[in-house]
Design an enzyme around this catalytic site. Structure first.
Site, PDB file in Angstrom:
ATOM      1  CG  HIS A  24      36.654  40.019  46.745  1.00  0.00           C
ATOM      2  ND1 HIS A  24      37.149  38.528  46.689  1.00  0.00           N
ATOM      3  CD2 HIS A  24      35.850  39.671  48.092  1.00  0.00           C
ATOM      4  CE1 HIS A  24      37.133  37.799  47.272  1.00  0.00           C
ATOM      5  NE2 HIS A  24      36.101  38.348  47.971  1.00  0.00           N
ATOM      6  CG  HIS A  38      38.920  40.678  58.800  1.00  0.00           C
ATOM      7  ND1 HIS A  38      39.603  40.669  60.236  1.00  0.00           N
ATOM      8  CD2 HIS A  38      38.880  41.890  58.020  1.00  0.00           C
ATOM      9  CE1 HIS A  38      39.709  41.723  60.075  1.00  0.00           C
ATOM     10  NE2 HIS A  38      40.144  42.454  59.479  1.00  0.00           N
ATOM     11  CG  ASN A  80      31.294  37.388  47.735  1.00  0.00           C
ATOM     12  OD1 ASN A  80      30.452  37.445  47.447  1.00  0.00           O
ATOM     13  ND2 ASN A  80      33.254  36.956  47.977  1.00  0.00           N
ATOM     14  CG  HIS A 140      36.793  39.702  52.621  1.00  0.00           C
ATOM     15  ND1 HIS A 140      36.631  39.302  53.715  1.00  0.00           N
ATOM     16  CD2 HIS A 140      36.737  38.939  50.905  1.00  0.00           C
ATOM     17  CE1 HIS A 140      35.699  37.846  53.252  1.00  0.00           C
ATOM     18  NE2 HIS A 140      36.049  37.999  51.796  1.00  0.00           N
ATOM     19  CB  CYS A 153      40.053  36.390  62.558  1.00  0.00           C
ATOM     20  SG  CYS A 153      39.470  37.319  61.448  1.00  0.00           S
TER      21      CYS A 153
HETATM   22  P1  5GP Z   1      35.588  35.328  50.859  1.00  0.00           P
HETATM   23  O1  5GP Z   1      34.966  34.059  49.847  1.00  0.00           O
HETATM   24  O2  5GP Z   1      35.618  35.275  51.797  1.00  0.00           O
HETATM   25  O3  5GP Z   1      34.755  36.491  50.205  1.00  0.00           O
HETATM   26  O4  5GP Z   1      36.922  35.282  49.775  1.00  0.00           O
HETATM   27  C1  5GP Z   1      37.992  35.019  51.147  1.00  0.00           C
HETATM   28  C2  5GP Z   1      39.128  35.361  50.081  1.00  0.00           C
HETATM   29  O5  5GP Z   1      40.482  34.796  51.302  1.00  0.00           O
HETATM   30  C3  5GP Z   1      38.907  34.210  48.227  1.00  0.00           C
HETATM   31  O6  5GP Z   1      39.011  34.855  47.064  1.00  0.00           O
HETATM   32  C4  5GP Z   1      40.221  33.250  49.217  1.00  0.00           C
HETATM   33  O7  5GP Z   1      41.277  32.969  48.122  1.00  0.00           O
HETATM   34  C5  5GP Z   1      41.189  34.557  50.012  1.00  0.00           C
HETATM   35  N1  5GP Z   1      41.482  33.701  50.982  1.00  0.00           N
HETATM   36  C6  5GP Z   1      42.079  32.892  51.507  1.00  0.00           C
HETATM   37  N2  5GP Z   1      43.249  32.666  52.380  1.00  0.00           N
HETATM   38  C7  5GP Z   1      44.176  33.635  52.101  1.00  0.00           C
HETATM   39  C8  5GP Z   1      45.337  33.831  52.529  1.00  0.00           C
HETATM   40  O8  5GP Z   1      45.356  33.014  54.035  1.00  0.00           O
HETATM   41  N3  5GP Z   1      45.742  34.839  51.588  1.00  0.00           N
HETATM   42  C9  5GP Z   1      45.071  35.873  50.777  1.00  0.00           C
HETATM   43  N4  5GP Z   1      46.392  36.147  50.671  1.00  0.00           N
HETATM   44  N5  5GP Z   1      44.549  35.227  50.494  1.00  0.00           N
HETATM   45  C10 5GP Z   1      43.057  34.018  51.064  1.00  0.00           C
HETATM   46 ZN    ZN Z   2      39.420  39.430  61.823  1.00  0.00          ZN
END
Ligand code: 5GP
Ligand code: ZN
Length: 110
Positions: A102, A98, A87, A100, A4
């Site tokens: 935003h 995982h 999301n 999260h 992860c």
């Molecule tokens: P999701 O689409 O899962 O809600 O959001 C995942 C977020 O993680 C995206 O906004 C993406 O830019 C961010 N993200 C992906 N890989 C990394 C990383 O290696 N480091 C950081 N700081 N953010 C990441």
């Molecule tokens: Zn995790």
């Protein structure tokens, strides 16, 4: 969780720009920001998504929401306002499995 991405950020195996940290929560800048302020807040245990919040781990979610206010203060968006998004799953376009949240702010969001 070995594979992860966010667990690896929590363990320090992958670097991230930390904004806030406590016993339960880590907050770090999104690598691909979609607003002037874009911070991700994650629990320090692996919870896949909103569907996997339960009685046992829900303490992490309340700690996350306390941390969100702290992040907003640190990033100077507490008074101007911000958006909190989580999301979930395929149709929610969750990319990292995982849990999260935003935090988006720093401009009038569309
Ligand atoms: P999701 O689409 O899962 O809600 O959001 C995942 C977020 O993680 C995206 O906004 C993406 O830019 C961010 N993200 C992906 N890989 C990394 C990383 O290696 N480091 C950081 N700081 N953010 C990441
Ligand atoms: Zn995790």
């Amino acid at each position: 969780m070995e594979d992860c991405l966010f667990c690896k950020i929590i363990s320090g195996d992958i670097p991230a720009e930390k904004v806030y940290e406590d016993e339960y929560v880590l907050a770090f800048k999104d690598i691909n920001p979609s607003a002037p302020i874009h911070v991700l807040v994650v629990p320090k245990i692996h919870i896949q998504d909103v569907n996997n919040i339960n009685e046992e781990n829900v303490i992490y979610v309340s700690k996350i929401f306390e941390a969100i206010k702290e992040v907003a203060k640190i990033c100077n968006i507490y008074d101007t306002g911000y958006r909190v998004i989580s999301n979930c799953g395929k149709d929610g376009r969750q990319e990292v499995p995982h849990l999260h949240f935003h935090i988006l702010g720093g401009k009038k969001l569309s």
